[in-house]
Scaffold this active site. Structure first.
Site, PDB file in Angstrom:
ATOM      1  N   GLU A  49      -4.197   7.452   5.307  1.00 52.44           N
ATOM      2  CA  GLU A  49      -4.883   7.612   4.028  1.00 52.44           C
ATOM      3  C   GLU A  49      -3.912   7.299   2.890  1.00 52.44           C
ATOM      4  O   GLU A  49      -2.951   8.038   2.664  1.00 52.44           O
ATOM      5  CB  GLU A  49      -5.410   9.045   3.854  1.00 52.44           C
ATOM      6  CG  GLU A  49      -6.076   9.263   2.498  1.00 52.44           C
ATOM      7  CD  GLU A  49      -6.399  10.725   2.213  1.00 52.44           C
ATOM      8  OE1 GLU A  49      -6.529  11.065   1.024  1.00 52.44           O
ATOM      9  OE2 GLU A  49      -6.505  11.521   3.165  1.00 52.44           O
ATOM     10  N   ARG A  53      -2.900   6.978  -6.196  1.00 51.75           N
ATOM     11  CA  ARG A  53      -2.168   7.728  -7.218  1.00 51.75           C
ATOM     12  C   ARG A  53      -0.986   6.954  -7.777  1.00 51.75           C
ATOM     13  O   ARG A  53      -0.228   7.490  -8.579  1.00 51.75           O
ATOM     14  CB  ARG A  53      -1.666   9.057  -6.628  1.00 51.75           C
ATOM     15  CG  ARG A  53      -2.773   9.974  -6.121  1.00 51.75           C
ATOM     16  CD  ARG A  53      -2.206  11.266  -5.577  1.00 51.75           C
ATOM     17  NE  ARG A  53      -3.184  11.996  -4.781  1.00 51.75           N
ATOM     18  CZ  ARG A  53      -2.909  13.093  -4.097  1.00 51.75           C
ATOM     19  NH1 ARG A  53      -1.671  13.581  -4.089  1.00 51.75           N
ATOM     20  NH2 ARG A  53      -3.849  13.709  -3.395  1.00 51.75           N
ATOM     21  N   LYS A 136     -14.249  16.677   4.293  1.00 55.17           N
ATOM     22  CA  LYS A 136     -12.885  17.087   3.988  1.00 55.17           C
ATOM     23  C   LYS A 136     -12.949  18.489   3.391  1.00 55.17           C
ATOM     24  O   LYS A 136     -13.805  18.773   2.551  1.00 55.17           O
ATOM     25  CB  LYS A 136     -12.268  16.112   2.980  1.00 55.17           C
ATOM     26  CG  LYS A 136     -10.902  16.507   2.448  1.00 55.17           C
ATOM     27  CD  LYS A 136     -10.408  15.456   1.453  1.00 55.17           C
ATOM     28  CE  LYS A 136      -9.061  15.824   0.864  1.00 55.17           C
ATOM     29  NZ  LYS A 136      -8.540  14.762  -0.041  1.00 55.17           N
TER      30      LYS A 136
END
Length: 215
Positions: A49, A53, A136
């Site tokens: 993943e 950012r 999640k």
């Protein structure tokens, strides 16, 4: 090609079953992308993943998508633009800290399986109502950790989770022991000091240890 919530959950469940830990990666240098992905895949963690950012995150996804055996997804999807950019970069799945109707609509329309975030029973039930049963759990530790997931699992056994946020080598096994947890997300397998210094062998060793958790 569009995707239904049910198909998205089924695909994400398949992805989550590939390894007990999904590395959550914040990469600042594109040149680190391929050797990092290769080290993690060699260590037994094929699902990656890449969080959106950093300014180079999309380029990192493009590079990691070239690594044989890897399944690369984009994390921190918040807007429709994020979704479109992630798909164009080669992401095979998406991860979001939460869920909005707009984000879900976009992922379904564009065909990206979304691992949507939920932190409460109500959020999980709302997603289940829409057709999502692989979610999640975020932020895991701040939201009550293992006891919360265990409690939620009693009335909502049909929902499975990938807890992320505060998961570490010291508590990962406890999460993975729960029947409603398929895998967990963690950043400890790719610490920034090892990535920045190119110590791929040490990262591979961390991945190999993580790949054995929950067995």
């Amino acid at each position: 090609m569009s995707i239904t919530p049910q198909a998205a959950s089924a695909r994400n469940r398949e992805i989550c079953q590939l390894a007990p830990i999904i590395p959550v990666l914040v990469v600042h240098d594109v040149s680190h992308a391929r050797p990092l992905a290769e080290a993690l895949v060699r260590g037994g963690l094929p699902v990656l993943e890449v969080t959106l950012r950093t300014p180079v995150a999309l380029d990192v996804i493009r590079e990691m998508a070239k690594v044989e055996g890897g399944v690369v997804g984009a994390g921190t999807l918040v807007t429709p633009d994020d979704v479109a950019a992630a798909v164009n970069a080669g992401a095979q799945f998406g991860v979001s800290p939460g869920a909005t109707d707009l984000l879900l609509d976009t992922c379904e329309d564009i065909g990206l399986p979304l691992l949507a975030g939920a932190a409460s029973a109500s959020e999980a039930m709302r997603l289940l109502e829409r057709g999502y049963d692989m979610l999640k759990f975020f932020p895991a530790e701040a939201s009550g950790g293992v006891p919360t997931l265990k409690a939620v699992g009693a009335p909502l056994p049909q929902i499975s989770f990938c807890p992320t946020g505060g998961v570490s080598p010291s508590n990962a096994a406890s999460y993975l022991s729960l029947p409603n947890v398929v895998c967990a997300g963690g950043s400890w397998v790719a610490p920034s000091d090892l990535v920045n210094s190119g110590q791929w062998g040490k990262i591979e060793a961390l991945a190999r240890a993580a790949s054995q958790l929950g067995l």
